[in-house]
Design a protein around this motif. Structure first.
Motif, mmCIF file in Angstrom:
data_model
loop_
_atom_site.group_PDB
_atom_site.id
_atom_site.type_symbol
_atom_site.label_atom_id
_atom_site.label_comp_id
_atom_site.label_asym_id
_atom_site.label_seq_id
_atom_site.Cartn_x
_atom_site.Cartn_y
_atom_site.Cartn_z
ATOM 1 N N TRP A 1 -4.989 5.086 -1.328
ATOM 2 C CA TRP A 1 -6.313 4.950 -0.722
ATOM 3 C C TRP A 1 -6.147 4.770 0.784
ATOM 4 C CZ3 TRP A 1 -8.257 0.396 1.621
ATOM 5 C CH2 TRP A 1 -7.427 -0.721 1.508
ATOM 6 N N GLY A 2 -7.233 4.514 1.462
ATOM 7 C CA GLY A 2 -7.192 4.258 2.897
ATOM 8 C C GLY A 2 -6.824 5.497 3.689
ATOM 9 N N ALA A 3 -6.138 5.274 4.806
ATOM 10 C CA ALA A 3 -5.798 6.375 5.716
ATOM 11 C C ALA A 3 -4.950 7.432 5.025
ATOM 12 C CB ALA A 3 -5.078 5.825 6.952
ATOM 13 N N THR A 4 -4.065 7.026 4.128
ATOM 14 C CA THR A 4 -3.205 7.988 3.427
ATOM 15 C C THR A 4 -4.047 8.939 2.586
ATOM 16 O OG1 THR A 4 -1.417 6.378 3.397
ATOM 17 C CG2 THR A 4 -1.240 8.234 1.855
ATOM 18 N N ASP B 1 -16.779 2.831 1.892
ATOM 19 C CA ASP B 1 -16.397 3.829 0.894
ATOM 20 C C ASP B 1 -15.069 4.438 1.314
ATOM 21 O OD1 ASP B 1 -18.687 3.514 -0.653
ATOM 22 O OD2 ASP B 1 -19.801 5.010 0.490
ATOM 23 N N ALA B 2 -14.182 4.631 0.354
ATOM 24 C CA ALA B 2 -12.865 5.179 0.659
ATOM 25 C C ALA B 2 -12.433 6.136 -0.443
ATOM 26 C CB ALA B 2 -11.839 4.052 0.785
ATOM 27 N N VAL B 3 -11.709 7.156 -0.040
ATOM 28 C CA VAL B 3 -11.114 8.087 -0.990
ATOM 29 C C VAL B 3 -9.996 7.354 -1.716
ATOM 30 C CG1 VAL B 3 -9.866 10.274 -1.242
ATOM 31 C CG2 VAL B 3 -11.621 10.018 0.530
ATOM 32 N N GLU B 4 -9.894 7.591 -3.003
ATOM 33 C CA GLU B 4 -8.825 6.982 -3.799
ATOM 34 C C GLU B 4 -8.259 8.030 -4.740
ATOM 35 O OE1 GLU B 4 -8.803 3.704 -7.231
ATOM 36 O OE2 GLU B 4 -9.325 2.900 -5.264
ATOM 37 N N ILE B 5 -6.944 8.058 -4.832
ATOM 38 C CA ILE B 5 -6.242 8.988 -5.711
ATOM 39 C C ILE B 5 -5.287 8.153 -6.550
ATOM 40 C CG2 ILE B 5 -4.706 10.990 -5.818
ATOM 41 C CD1 ILE B 5 -5.647 11.508 -2.818
ATOM 42 N N GLN C 1 -5.611 9.899 13.016
ATOM 43 C CA GLN C 1 -6.404 9.248 11.969
ATOM 44 C C GLN C 1 -6.388 7.752 12.240
ATOM 45 O OE1 GLN C 1 -8.034 10.424 9.085
ATOM 46 N NE2 GLN C 1 -8.681 8.303 8.925
ATOM 47 N N TRP C 2 -7.563 7.148 12.358
ATOM 48 C CA TRP C 2 -7.634 5.695 12.560
ATOM 49 C C TRP C 2 -7.542 4.986 11.225
ATOM 50 C CZ3 TRP C 2 -7.252 3.121 16.977
ATOM 51 C CH2 TRP C 2 -7.415 3.845 18.155
ATOM 52 N N THR C 3 -6.847 3.872 11.206
ATOM 53 C CA THR C 3 -6.760 3.046 10.005
ATOM 54 C C THR C 3 -7.763 1.909 10.120
ATOM 55 O OG1 THR C 3 -5.119 1.484 10.858
ATOM 56 C CG2 THR C 3 -4.275 3.533 9.872
ATOM 57 N N ILE C 4 -8.020 1.278 9.013
ATOM 58 C CA ILE C 4 -8.972 0.162 8.999
ATOM 59 C C ILE C 4 -8.475 -1.017 9.837
ATOM 60 C CG2 ILE C 4 -8.074 -0.917 6.903
ATOM 61 C CD1 ILE C 4 -11.141 -1.345 6.227
ATOM 62 N N SER C 5 -7.177 -1.085 10.067
ATOM 63 C CA SER C 5 -6.611 -2.169 10.875
ATOM 64 C C SER C 5 -6.451 -1.757 12.340
ATOM 65 C CB SER C 5 -5.276 -2.620 10.285
ATOM 66 O OG SER C 5 -4.415 -1.518 10.141
ATOM 67 N N SER C 6 -7.186 -0.720 12.738
ATOM 68 C CA SER C 6 -7.266 -0.257 14.130
ATOM 69 C C SER C 6 -5.984 0.372 14.671
ATOM 70 C CB SER C 6 -7.732 -1.385 15.054
ATOM 71 O OG SER C 6 -9.024 -1.796 14.669
ATOM 72 N N TYR C 7 -5.183 0.949 13.800
ATOM 73 C CA TYR C 7 -4.033 1.730 14.241
ATOM 74 C C TYR C 7 -4.441 3.200 14.257
ATOM 75 C CZ TYR C 7 -0.783 -2.153 13.572
ATOM 76 O OH TYR C 7 -0.122 -3.340 13.668
ATOM 77 N N ALA C 8 -3.963 3.929 15.236
ATOM 78 C CA ALA C 8 -4.158 5.382 15.251
ATOM 79 C C ALA C 8 -2.847 6.019 14.829
ATOM 80 C CB ALA C 8 -4.557 5.866 16.637
ATOM 81 N N MET C 9 -2.895 6.823 13.779
ATOM 82 C CA MET C 9 -1.683 7.515 13.345
ATOM 83 C C MET C 9 -1.919 9.013 13.480
ATOM 84 S SD MET C 9 -1.599 7.186 9.230
ATOM 85 C CE MET C 9 -2.463 8.356 8.217
ATOM 86 N N THR C 10 -0.907 9.706 13.933
ATOM 87 C CA THR C 10 -0.967 11.158 14.024
ATOM 88 C C THR C 10 -0.048 11.714 12.948
ATOM 89 O OG1 THR C 10 -1.379 11.074 16.403
ATOM 90 C CG2 THR C 10 -0.584 13.166 15.490
ATOM 91 N N PRO C 11 -0.624 12.294 11.886
ATOM 92 C CA PRO C 11 0.215 12.852 10.828
ATOM 93 C C PRO C 11 1.058 14.023 11.335
ATOM 94 C CG PRO C 11 -2.018 12.484 10.036
ATOM 95 C CD PRO C 11 -2.051 12.316 11.532
ATOM 96 N N VAL C 12 2.349 13.925 11.087
ATOM 97 C CA VAL C 12 3.296 14.991 11.414
ATOM 98 C C VAL C 12 3.621 15.680 10.093
ATOM 99 C CG1 VAL C 12 5.595 15.519 12.313
ATOM 100 C CG2 VAL C 12 4.233 13.677 13.348
ATOM 101 N N GLN D 1 0.826 -1.209 0.000
ATOM 102 C CA GLN D 1 0.000 0.000 0.000
ATOM 103 C C GLN D 1 0.858 1.257 0.000
ATOM 104 O OE1 GLN D 1 -2.955 -0.106 3.096
ATOM 105 N NE2 GLN D 1 -3.833 -2.026 2.360
ATOM 106 N N ILE D 2 0.251 2.341 -0.472
ATOM 107 C CA ILE D 2 0.915 3.628 -0.506
ATOM 108 C C ILE D 2 0.709 4.294 0.848
ATOM 109 C CG2 ILE D 2 1.066 5.877 -1.649
ATOM 110 C CD1 ILE D 2 1.845 3.392 -3.412
ATOM 111 N N SER D 3 1.774 4.877 1.383
ATOM 112 C CA SER D 3 1.687 5.519 2.693
ATOM 113 C C SER D 3 2.671 6.679 2.757
ATOM 114 C CB SER D 3 2.004 4.513 3.805
ATOM 115 O OG SER D 3 3.347 4.086 3.711
ATOM 116 N N PHE D 4 2.552 7.425 3.827
ATOM 117 C CA PHE D 4 3.574 8.416 4.141
ATOM 118 C C PHE D 4 4.696 7.683 4.863
ATOM 119 C CE2 PHE D 4 -0.431 10.809 4.235
ATOM 120 C CZ PHE D 4 -0.139 11.782 3.291
#
Length: 152
Positions: free
Chosen positions: A133-136, A121-125, A63-74, A20-23
């Motif tokens: 897609w997903g949390a990113t 439903d998810a945003v996709e770019i 931001q919560w992910t679908i796999s139940s992780y909480a990420m705080t974007p820096v 998956q694409i991520s930061f």
């Protein structure tokens, strides 16, 4: 100059979110002295960008992910140009997307997705062959709204 967003493609062999694409980023370690230090350390580990080049300018709410992780974007600026060197154990690819492209609403589509038996439903770019897609993508959409509302 232009502003670009640094993204990574996670290695295919990873247990969580392979391919998956991520930061750049990851979990904090006991020696980290806060979220900024975690983000800087992870960015250096994953894509080889030196710590002095990274200037943290703020944070977004978790931001919560679908796999139940909480990420705080820096949110950080990296004075370029940069040449990412990926750690193949964690990252398959690192790439830059122009901010004027990724933060433009017309490129952010809502798609029906399925993940581990859940429909949502998810945003996709799409960027070339890359599907964000997903949390990113959700974080990117949140930043788009901040930009549209002149909150920066």
């Amino acid at each position: 100059g232009s502003v670009e967003v640094l993204l990574t493609e996670r290695a295919a062999h990873l247990k969580h979110h392979p391919g998956q694409i991520s930061f750049p980023g990851g979990a904090s370690e006991p020696d980290d002295r806060g979220l900024a230090e975690t983000a800087i350390r992870e960015t250096a580990e994953e894509v080889g960008i030196a710590v002095p080049a990274i200037d943290v300018i703020g944070y977004l709410r978790p931001q919560w992910t679908i796999s139940s992780y909480a990420m705080t974007p820096v949110v950080a600026l990296i004075q370029g140009p940069i040449a990412p060197v990926v750690d193949q154990q964690e990252v398959a690819d690192a790439f830059l997307v122009p901010a004027e492209r990724i933060f433009e609403r017309r490129f952010q589509a809502v798609q029906r997705r399925s993940f581990e038996g859940m429909e949502f439903d998810a945003v996709e770019i799409n960027w070339g062959e890359k599907r964000i897609w997903g949390a990113t993508a959700t974080v990117i959409q949140r930043v788009t709204k901040i930009i549209e509302n002149n909150e920066i």
